[in-house]
Every structure is written in C-alpha cells, then in structure tokens.
Design an enzyme around this catalytic site. Structure first.
Site, PDB file in Angstrom:
ATOM      1  CE  LYS A 173      -1.575   2.856   2.861  1.00 25.74           C
ATOM      2  NZ  LYS A 173      -1.701   4.115   2.058  1.00 25.74           N
ATOM      3  CD  GLU A 248      13.438   5.136   7.817  1.00 22.66           C
ATOM      4  OE1 GLU A 248      12.889   5.982   8.570  1.00 22.66           O
ATOM      5  OE2 GLU A 248      13.838   5.385   6.681  1.00 22.66           O
ATOM      6  CB  CYS A 282      13.313   9.652   6.964  1.00 21.71           C
ATOM      7  SG  CYS A 282      14.353   8.587   5.939  1.00 21.71           S
ATOM      8  CD  GLU A 383      10.894  13.099  11.500  1.00 19.96           C
ATOM      9  OE1 GLU A 383      11.598  12.937  10.496  1.00 19.96           O
ATOM     10  OE2 GLU A 383       9.944  12.353  11.775  1.00 19.96           O
TER      11      GLU A 383
END
Length: 492
Positions: A173, A248, A282, A383
């Site tokens: 997905k 991750e 990331c 973040e």
C-alpha cells in the site's frame, strides 16, 4: 486511472470510490486513483497467501529469482524517463531528482539479485560424527508493505526487492498521495516474470487500506516506513498475531560542525542536508550543531545562501528544490516555525511562503533557518519534515555528543572535522544508525539502513535487509541413526 492490482489483474474498487492525486507544484489533478475497501484488501491478501502456499515463486531457486530481479532492473532502465516523470508529478520534486531516484531504484534490484544468487545453506559444525547440520534460509511468507510519499518508488524498492529475492509474496500500500510509480511497477514485475498473485497493490488511506496489513492473521510480516505515531499503532496491531515487524520511523538528525572543518564544504553540505527535496527526507540534517567559535561566520553564510535557493516546479530548469507535498503539510510546517519562534528561536532566513506569482498555486515554503535553539525546545526535538533548520552551539567534544544524542530518534547524523581521530571518536559515540563523516546523504544498497531508539528497528538494504524477509531453519540429519538408550525399557 490508477486501479488496484490483485492476482495479476487490474481491478476497480468494490465501493466505486476514487481519490484525486494532486500535483504539489501547481495544485492540478494529475491522476485519479481507486480507493480500496476492506474487502478489496482481503482479496489481495488471499491472493498473496494462495500464491505463497502453492508457488511457484516461493518454491523456485535463488538463481531463478535472481534472474527475474535482474530483468526488473533492465526494464526499469528502459522505462526510466516515464517513471521519473510520474514520480515528479506525484511528489513535486525536480525531474532530475526523480531520475536520480530511479538510478538508485535500479541499483537496489541489481544488488538483491546478486545477493540472493550467492546465498547458500550454511553448514554448522556440531562436532559429532555422522551428523549433517545446516541452516536453511526460507521466505518469511506473505508480507504487508506500507510506504511513504516522499520517495515513493525508492522506498518501495527497498522492500519489494528483498521480499522477492527471499521468495515472499506481498501486498503493498503506497501513500494515497503518491501511488503512481508503485502502480507502474506492478506491470514491470509481471513483464519481468513475477507470477500472478505474488505482487498485489491496494490503494487508499492507511486506516482502510493499510490497517489490515498489520493486523490480518494471514500476513506474516509487515514493513512500514513513515511517522512515529503510525508506527506505534502498526506495532501494537501486529502484536496480536505476533507477526514480524520492521519499522523505519524517521529522525531528528544532528549535523555536527567543528571549528576545524572545511568551511566551504561544510556550509554547502549543511544546505543540502536539510533543504534537499524541501526537507522532506527522513534523514535530513535538520539539526545544525556548530562549534561556538565559528557560529556567526558559519550560520550567517548558511542563512544567506538559504535565502537564495530557487523554488520551482519539476519543469523549471532553474529550480533548486520544489514544493511541499500538500497544503495540509505546508500548514503544519508553518505552525512548526511559529511555535519555534514563540519558544525563543530567532528567525534568520525564510519562515514564509514565496511571493513569486508563478508559485502561488503550489504548496511552497521558503527554506528556513532558526538560530538560538537548544535541545529542550520542541522545534529541536520534533520533526518538521520540511525545509527548516534549527541551529545549536557547543564548545566541547563531550558536550556535542551529549546534545546530538539528546533525542528520542536515532536515524542518521554527520560529523565535520579535519581531525580523523576526533571524527571517529564522535561517530562511535553517536546513537544513530548511519553516520557520515565529512559528507551528508549518500547511501549504497550494500550497506544497511535503519535507526536506533524510536527511529524504529530492523534494517533495510545490505545483507540484513534480505534477512528481514527470511526465516532461518535448522535441519539436523543423523546419517547413522540408532538407539539413544536414554530409557532402557526394563522393568525395575
């Protein structure tokens, strides 16, 4: 129209629902995608399960799977331009960046093709006569793959290539924002010789299309790349069936610059570290930790150059970076910067939307530099996943190691110094999965990628990236069986 792909066939959603895919550079509709239902996802999982149980993919040789992966790489090379164009349209990144991504995707398939061709059963010395003991490496089974929007096909390749190499079947997905290239890849896999049912694609939101991939009892493993909050939910859902999980989950990555660093190289790479792909990376070096004695000279130049970065669409040959993925994400970044300023951060570059008329329909935000930050601030700990650099200072080696590790994340980081011994000392003490010394961002398929702490667990790429999709089975064969005489069978 982007359709589902299940058991070798293109299918419409059973609900008839669709989603518009928006071009971040100008807000236009670039494609329309089907929205899978729970029933559609169930069908895809059953397809993958049947293909795994009956073969032939899960039962074929490593050599055959290697040859198919090599063929995939060849086809991707042939169709590189069309894939890159689709990736640019979905993500808003420059076409040249999308081409670089395609080069990396091709390398990933080539690497795992070579790696699986070399893998054999491992013989174990058990120090006994007439015994053969071997470790067999078998596919983990049916895997659910959930990928992010920032590097759609690259992140998909990091999962699909080792999964196929191992002999797994899968349901993937992609992000509902950027599904185009993952959909194109399904046809490439078929053309390369991957059998029907081995590769299945579902589209839609994480709540509907993605959630079953972490909770369904017929999924043996789930691999997810994305945000921390979603990763925790996936981990919890997977625990109900004790399935294998690889996560991750991003990072808040320190870029450390000592006073003895090559100034020009460190400044240039500090910009690349955080502003590449508008910070939607990331491993972005979003935390600049600069030695106090060079702070003013270094940071002022970073800010000056940040203000000169040219924004634009994939079609703009003068653009140096592109738009954010969506209006909602831009709103999030704007709030992040406003909160940082309220915490005491000093805005010295950017911090606003661009004013150029040709950028007004896209989701652009100026590269931003926030000085006067410290590790207690929310802007340093959280973040932004946008073009925002926070600046901290340090005076000693021990201090900067403590600062760099003062985060719940542990994905990547960098050290800039001409003193190689110092660089190695610092690198060895940083709790992050990848450390660059006098560089930022490069990776190779041969080297593992993944994080410490809440950046996740498991590894992608490298030998460990293949091992994530395998089970190790110990087979003990007694070549000269006889009674053990442990229980003699005699009456007392």
């Amino acid at each position: 129209m982007i359709d589902l792909f299940i058991n070798g066939k293109r299918l419409k959603s059973s609900s008839g629902e669709t989603r518009n895919i928006i071009h971040p550079a100008d807000g236009s509709i670039v494609e329309v995608a089907q929205e899978a239902t729970n029933g559609d996802v169930e069908k895809a999982i059953k397809s993958a399960q049947l293909a795994f149980e009956t073969g032939p993919w899960s039962k074929t040789t490593n050599a055959h799977r290697s040859s198919v992966l090599k063929r995939i790489a060849e086809l991707l090379e042939r169709d590189k331009a069309s894939f890159a164009k689709a990736e640019s349209k979905d993500t808003g990144k420059r076409f040249i960046e999308a081409e670089y991504d395609m080069d990396d995707v091709i390398k990933v398939f080539k690497y795992f093709a070579e790696l699986i061709s070399q893998q054999t059963n491992r013989k174990v010395n058990v120090d006994r006569e007439n015994v053969e003991s071997t470790i067999h490496y078998e596919p983990v089974g049916v895997v659910g793959l959930i990928t992010p929007w920032n590097y759609p096909l690259l992140q998909a390749s990091w999962k699909i290539a080792p999964a196929l190499a191992a002999g797994c079947t899968f349901v993937i997905k992609p992000s509902e924002l950027t599904p185009s290239t993952t959909s194109l890849l399904m046809d490439t896999l078929t053309e390369a010789g991957v059998p029907d049912g081995v590769h299945n694609l579902v589209l839609g939101s994480g709540a509907v299309a993605g959630s079953p991939l972490s909770s369904h009892p017929d999924i043996d493993m789930v691999s997810f790349t994305g945000g921390l909050i979603t990763g925790k939910k996936i981990m919890a859902a997977a625990s109900e069936t004790v399935k294998k999980v690889a996560l991750e989950l991003g990072g808040k990555n320190p870029n450390i610059v000592f006073a003895d660093a090559d100034m020009d190289a460190a400044i240039d790479n500090a910009l690349t570290a955080v502003f590449l792909h508008s910070g939607q990376v990331c491993s972005a070096g979003a935390r600049l930790l600069v030695e106090k004695s060079i702070h003013d000279k270094f940071v002022n130049e970073v800010a000056r150059r940040a203000d000169l970065i040219r924004l634009g669409s994939p079609e703009d040959s003068f653009a140096e970076t592109g738009a954010l993925i969506s209006a909602a994400h831009r709103d999030k970044v704007e709030k992040y910067v406003a909160n940082a300023i309220s915490e005491g951060a000093k805005l010295i570059a950017g911090g606003k939307r661009p004013t150029e008329s040709h950028l007004q329909n896209g989701f652009y935000y100026r590269p931003t530099v926030l000085d006067n930050c410290n590790s207690k601030m929310q802007c340093v700990q959280d973040e932004s996943f946008g073009p925002v650099l926070t600046v901290e200072t340090f005076e000693t080696e021990a201090e900067v190691i403590a600062l760099a590790n003062d985060t719940i994340y542990g994905l990547a980081g960098a050290v800039w110094t001409k003193d190689i011994d110092k660089a190695q000392r610092v690198a060895n003490q940083l709790r992050h999965g990848t450390i660059w010394i006098n560089d930022y961002h490069p990776y190779v398929p041969q080297a593992e990628w993944g994080g410490f702490k809440q950046s996740g667990f498991g590894r992608e790429l490298g030998p460990m990236g293949l091992a994530e999709y395998q089970e190790a089975k110990h087979v003990w064969q007694n070549l000269k069986p006889g009674p053990s005489n442990w229980f003699d069978g005699k009456e007392q």
